[in-house]
Design an enzyme around this catalytic site. Structure first.
Site, PDB file in Angstrom:
ATOM      1  N   CYS A 383       0.883  -1.178   0.000  1.00 20.84           N
ATOM      2  CA  CYS A 383       0.000   0.000   0.000  1.00 20.84           C
ATOM      3  C   CYS A 383       0.908   1.211   0.000  1.00 20.84           C
ATOM      4  O   CYS A 383       1.894   1.237  -0.739  1.00 20.84           O
ATOM      5  CB  CYS A 383      -0.966  -0.029   1.177  1.00 20.84           C
ATOM      6  SG  CYS A 383      -0.198  -0.142   2.807  1.00 20.84           S
ATOM      7  N   ARG A 388      -2.220  -0.880   5.554  1.00 24.85           N
ATOM      8  CA  ARG A 388      -3.364  -1.570   4.954  1.00 24.85           C
ATOM      9  C   ARG A 388      -2.967  -2.943   4.417  1.00 24.85           C
ATOM     10  O   ARG A 388      -3.684  -3.932   4.597  1.00 24.85           O
ATOM     11  CB  ARG A 388      -3.971  -0.716   3.828  1.00 24.85           C
ATOM     12  CG  ARG A 388      -4.704   0.520   4.316  1.00 24.85           C
ATOM     13  CD  ARG A 388      -5.070   1.456   3.176  1.00 24.85           C
ATOM     14  NE  ARG A 388      -3.906   2.181   2.653  1.00 24.85           N
ATOM     15  CZ  ARG A 388      -3.957   3.024   1.630  1.00 24.85           C
ATOM     16  NH1 ARG A 388      -5.111   3.225   1.001  1.00 24.85           N
ATOM     17  NH2 ARG A 388      -2.871   3.657   1.231  1.00 24.85           N
TER      18      ARG A 388
END
Length: 429
Positions: A383, A388
């Protein structure tokens, strides 16, 4: 009098779900006109036995709509829309026969919600009324035990079987949520320790091991991580697994899950007890995190056995925004595949339920399939700076997917050198 009684029976049939027996449910398990729905806590769907049943997990083929999601605290306007969309994606529509199972309270709460949204053909399957429920096929996620419910955490703490930590960004003086109330006995971990400013890229192996020792974490420990922002917990969980900590778990749903159970929090600061020796001078699970060169190797094998998967928002992916206030570089890694995430860099709606628990794993795999992501390949997630992607990697481990990895520094590192690292922008074909 008979007329009134008859009307009451008819009215109750209209207002309340009808009971269904095991034989009838077995007969319709593979019938596309029947949708089986688990209304219990998400952890029970995953595999935890929190109701003293004879068998763990969920009925094979069932989807989930936890009554917990219907609590007022989770039903913001945006979450209401997400939930409505998820219900449609699960096939819970007026044209289908919907079988709810769970406790009577859970089933009735979900029934009420569904009827308010036009779903009327509702049946109840009650384990208490059907003692032969173990005739039904049940299944669990292969590694459901690494994603833990609050009840398990409480029991493990009472037995002194775990080391628990609250994880968030910022020094202790800025950790307002922690200071206001944290799980008793939990020290605070500032993520700057694992990804120092100003670039917030992964710290050196030597410094990561030193950090573990300062926090009192050895490779032989059982560690549980949580936070108000659950993403930080998964970020650290993957790093501790990379270092080789034997047993790393995350509290499913974070601090809210603890509070939902009515468990107490405490104020003030808990200091960790440092140790002298982590148990290894180098990470023991090196393949779990790849560097820039490792990401390039994944891209070289992109058409065969590996995929580099972008866990960022659509606007980040197409280069409309960077996603970060402190970094303006926009675009995507050429050759990577989009894996969705959420609407912005701080959210992960596509992978979570609205109470911040892990989304149904079969829905995640179905989403990936629609994006061209084959789970038979080795998936390396990235990410912006690893948060994430780490959460998604952890979920893939819960589901039992093997040999997946994290490109930890992700877009932050890759985009620093556009002269040698290929970058694209714009809408993809």
């Amino acid at each position: 009098m008979k007329k009134i009684l008859f009307l009451l029976i008819i009215l109750s049939t209209i207002l309340l779900g009808k009971d269904i027996k095991t034989n009838e449910l077995l007969k319709n398990l593979n019938n596309p006109e029947w949708i089986i729905v688990d209304t219990r806590d998400s952890n029970e769907y995953n595999g935890w036995n929190l109701s003293n049943l004879k068998i763990n997990g969920h009925i094979k083929g069932a989807t989930d709509l936890s009554a917990n999601w219907l609590k007022a605290k989770y039903l913001s306007s945006s979450n209401k829309e997400i939930l409505k969309q998820r219900v449609l994606e699960k096939g819970i529509i007026p044209e289908k026969n919907i079988v709810l199972y769970g406790t009577s309270t859970e089933m009735k709460d979900v029934e009420k919600y569904l009827k308010e949204n036009g779903v009327k053909n509702i049946y109840f399957y009650d384990f208490e009324k059907n003692k032969d429920y173990d005739r039904l096929p049940f299944e669990t996620y292969e590694n459901y035990e690494i994603l833990v419910p609050a009840t398990w955490v409480k029991n493990a703490m009472d037995k002194n079987e775990i080391k628990i930590f609250e994880v968030s960004w910022g020094s202790i003086k800025d950790a307002a949520v922690y200071l206001a109330g944290h799980i008793p006995g939990a020290p605070h971990i500032n993520t700057d320790s694992i990804e120092p400013p100003p670039k917030w890229m992964l710290n050196t192996d030597e410094n990561l091991i030193k950090f573990a020792e300062e926090m009192g974490i050895s490779k032989n420990d059982r560690v549980v991580l949580y936070g108000e922002n659950v993403m930080a917990s998964y970020r650290l969980a993957i790093i501790l697994k990379y270092l080789g900590v034997k047993d790393v778990r995350v509290l499913n749903g974070g601090l809210d899950a603890w509070k939902d159970m009515g468990y107490k929090t405490e104020m003030g600061i808990v200091k960790p007890t440092p140790i002298k020796d982590f148990g290894s001078k180098t990470p023991l699970n090196k393949s779990l995190i790849v560097n820039e060169n490792g990401a390039k190797q994944v891209l070289k094998d992109n058409k065969n056995s590996k995929l580099l998967v972008d866990i960022r928002s659509y606007n980040e992916r197409i280069g409309k925004e960077s996603g970060y206030s402190y970094m303006d570089r926009k675009g995507r890694i050429t050759g990577s595949v989009w894996g969705k995430s959420g609407t912005k860099s701080t959210t992960l709606e596509d992978y979570r339920n609205i109470d911040n628990t892990m989304r149904n794993g079969y829905e995640i795999i179905s989403m990936w399939s629609g994006l061209g992501i084959n789970t038979n390949k080795e998936l390396t997630f990235f990410c912006g700076s690893g948060w994430r992607a780490a959460e998604v990697l952890f979920y893939s481990q819960v589901m039992g997917l093997k040999n997946n990895a994290l490109y930890s520094n992700g877009w932050m590192e890759w985009s620093e050198d556009s002269s040698t690292n290929p970058i694209e922008t714009g809408i993809e074909n």
